[in-house]
Write a protein that holds these residues in place. Structure first.
Motif, mmCIF file in Angstrom:
data_model
loop_
_atom_site.group_PDB
_atom_site.id
_atom_site.type_symbol
_atom_site.label_atom_id
_atom_site.label_comp_id
_atom_site.label_asym_id
_atom_site.label_seq_id
_atom_site.Cartn_x
_atom_site.Cartn_y
_atom_site.Cartn_z
ATOM 1 N N SER A 88 0.825 -1.210 0.000
ATOM 2 C CA SER A 88 0.000 0.000 0.000
ATOM 3 C C SER A 88 0.854 1.253 0.000
ATOM 4 O O SER A 88 0.440 2.277 -0.528
ATOM 5 C CB SER A 88 -0.935 0.009 1.205
ATOM 6 N N SER A 89 2.036 1.188 0.590
ATOM 7 C CA SER A 89 2.825 2.428 0.618
ATOM 8 C C SER A 89 3.207 2.873 -0.782
ATOM 9 O O SER A 89 3.118 4.057 -1.096
ATOM 10 C CB SER A 89 4.041 2.314 1.535
ATOM 11 N N THR A 170 -4.563 2.040 11.091
ATOM 12 C CA THR A 170 -3.566 1.045 11.509
ATOM 13 C C THR A 170 -3.504 0.938 13.033
ATOM 14 O O THR A 170 -3.242 -0.120 13.578
ATOM 15 C CB THR A 170 -2.182 1.452 10.972
ATOM 16 N N ASP A 201 -7.646 5.128 1.747
ATOM 17 C CA ASP A 201 -6.584 4.190 2.094
ATOM 18 C C ASP A 201 -7.244 2.939 2.676
ATOM 19 O O ASP A 201 -7.555 2.866 3.867
ATOM 20 C CB ASP A 201 -5.630 4.844 3.106
ATOM 21 N N HIS A 235 -1.372 -8.076 0.487
ATOM 22 C CA HIS A 235 -0.684 -8.905 1.484
ATOM 23 C C HIS A 235 -1.262 -8.759 2.900
ATOM 24 O O HIS A 235 -0.709 -9.317 3.830
ATOM 25 C CB HIS A 235 0.822 -8.637 1.472
ATOM 26 N N LYS A 236 -2.350 -7.997 3.052
ATOM 27 C CA LYS A 236 -3.006 -8.001 4.360
ATOM 28 C C LYS A 236 -4.214 -8.941 4.221
ATOM 29 O O LYS A 236 -4.014 -10.126 4.016
ATOM 30 C CB LYS A 236 -3.346 -6.574 4.800
HETATM 31 C C1 LIG Z 1 -0.215 -1.161 6.228
HETATM 32 C C2 LIG Z 1 -0.744 0.170 5.901
HETATM 33 C C3 LIG Z 1 -0.133 1.000 4.957
HETATM 34 C C4 LIG Z 1 1.208 0.679 4.356
HETATM 35 O O1 LIG Z 1 1.068 -0.347 3.516
HETATM 36 P P1 LIG Z 1 2.127 -1.497 3.163
HETATM 37 O O2 LIG Z 1 1.219 -2.471 2.510
HETATM 38 O O3 LIG Z 1 2.730 -1.966 4.441
HETATM 39 O O4 LIG Z 1 3.102 -0.889 2.227
HETATM 40 C C5 LIG Z 1 -0.788 2.161 4.576
HETATM 41 N N1 LIG Z 1 -1.942 2.516 5.157
HETATM 42 C C6 LIG Z 1 -2.541 1.758 6.105
HETATM 43 C C7 LIG Z 1 -3.846 2.210 6.685
HETATM 44 C C8 LIG Z 1 -1.953 0.577 6.514
HETATM 45 O O5 LIG Z 1 -2.516 -0.145 7.489
#
Ligand SMILES: *Cc1c(COP(=O)(O)O)cnc(C)c1O
Length: 402
Positions: A88-89, A170, A201, A235-236
């Motif tokens: 996501s980043s 998060t 997001d 991947h989450k």
């Molecule tokens: C995990 C997360 C990210 C970052 O994403 P990655 O998949 O770790 O690169 C961005 N925003 C939220 C809300 C997240 O939980």
């Protein structure tokens, strides 16, 4: 060193790592099915960017983008645009650039671009705003589930490239009220003659809510007219190994043509607007495996089970009378804190719990909330028997510290 010896040496060195199954705070998937492992291993050496060499992989990739756009209710999903990323980043970085470029292309622009975020947003928003020289207007949250809608709207101006909504946070799993934000922004745009949109997001909730029809209300995705781009973490809760994210734009016009570049070092042209070039194709293929194997019903069953288990764990936790919840359980994330003040800190408690193998994060909530919380992400692998063992270990550890 012989290959077998190197293998042995590395395996031994890694023995002192924690066990990912006991990594309670991590959102990323830790296990896939044997058939998925097979297809991942078989395709590890394929480079996703070599579109001409691996046309079928490219077809699969584009089909997944279209399916995700449909899942997110893009009004015309053949006009939607998207790509896979390393997470996501990276997706957030590309979205931010795309929204900045739209602003740069505007004839009437003056001043500098800004984004409006709430303090519950992930650090990657501040990080890429810093890299890309975008001003951050951050509205402080004063209570975990209390979204400062009016303060968010008050920060918006004609240079706001997008307002960020997080689904969920998060820190706690709380979801921002995107529908209410959309309505308030529509009014503001109308009264001022502006055109400010929303980026969602959905790193955590993006692969949960679409499968839970009741929980997906009120609307949060492209059904809302001002939602212009959404990121998700494959991947989450997309249930793929770490290294995969997705970005989808509502329509192609949102990405400046200047940002989609073509490379031609290989046997043909490769077009991409991702930031990285080389990545293994295997995680995209793993996502395809999950789509075929689980399908929408399968994903729904997994998410329902995670939510059920999260509720089970939350209930047991409250029953100990030692902890209290700081979450609403709309997503399978259980955040909690000590119910009473104690002579030992949360850090000491989690350190002691580590002796039993569990890795439980404890951290400070965003600015203006003077609380330390702990978090358990109830992933697919967190079955009730394991959660019960965890609660018992937590109780024992707590009492031993008294
Ligand atoms: C995990 C997360 C990210 C970052 O994403 P990655 O998949 O770790 O690169 C961005 N925003 C939220 C809300 C997240 O939980």
């Amino acid at each position: 060193m012989a290959a077998a010896d190197a293998y042995q040496k590395i395996s031994q060195e890694l023995e002192s790592d924690g066990d990912p199954c006991c990594d309670l705070g991590s959102y990323t998937a830790i296990k896939m099915l044997p058939e998925a492992n097979k297809i991942v291993a078989e395709n590890m050496g394929k480079n996703l960017i070599n579109q001409h060499e691996y046309p079928q992989t490219t077809v699969i990739h584009n089909k997944l983008v279209e399916e995700i756009a449909e899942l997110l209710h893009a009004p015309n999903y053949s006009d939607a645009l998207g790509c896979s990323t390393s997470g996501s980043s990276e997706a957030v970085a590309i979205a931010m650039l795309a929204h900045k470029w739209l602003w740069l292309d505007r004839k009437d622009r003056k001043g500098s671009p800004n984004i409006v975020i709430c303090s519950n947003a992930h650090l990657c928003w501040r990080k890429f705003a810093l890299y890309f020289r975008i001003d951050v207007r951050e509205v402080a949250l004063t209570e975990p589930g209390l979204y400062p809608l009016q303060q968010m709207i008050d920060q918006v101006d004609n240079n706001t490239i997008c307002v960020v909504a997080v689904l969920g946070s998060t820190y706690t799993g709380f979801c921002d009220p995107v529908a209410a934000l959309n309505d308030a922004l529509l009014l503001l745009n109308k009264s001022r003659g502006w055109n400010v949109g929303i980026h969602v997001d959905g790193a955590i909730g993006g692969f949960v809510l679409p499968f839970l029809p009741e929980a997906s209300l009120p609307a949060w995705d492209f059904t809302l007219p001002l939602v212009r781009s959404i990121n998700l973490s494959g991947h989450k809760f997309g249930l793929v190994y770490p290294g995969l994210g997705w970005l989808v734009f509502r329509n192609k016009a949102l990405l400046s043509a200047q940002l989609s570049l073509t490379s031609s070092y290989l046997s043909g042209d490769s077009q991409s607007f991702a930031i990285t070039f080389s990545r293994s194709a295997s995680l995209v293929i793993a996502q395809y495996f999950n789509f075929l194997h689980y399908g929408r019903n399968g994903y729904r069953r997994v998410m329902e089970r995670c939510l059920l288990n999260a509720n089970y764990f939350a209930e047991k936790l409250v029953k100990t009378d030692l902890f209290e919840l700081v979450c609403d359980l709309r997503l399978p994330v259980v955040t909690f804190r000590f119910k009473r003040s104690s002579d030992f800190s949360e850090a000491e408690f989690t350190k002691q719990l580590r002796v039993k193998g569990w890795m439980l994060p404890c951290y400070q909530m965003p600015v203006n909330i003077p609380q330390i919380v702990m978090r358990v992400v109830v992933r697919e692998d967190m079955v009730q028997a394991k959660l019960l063992r965890l609660v018992n270990d937590m109780k024992e550890t707590y009492q031993a510290l008294l």
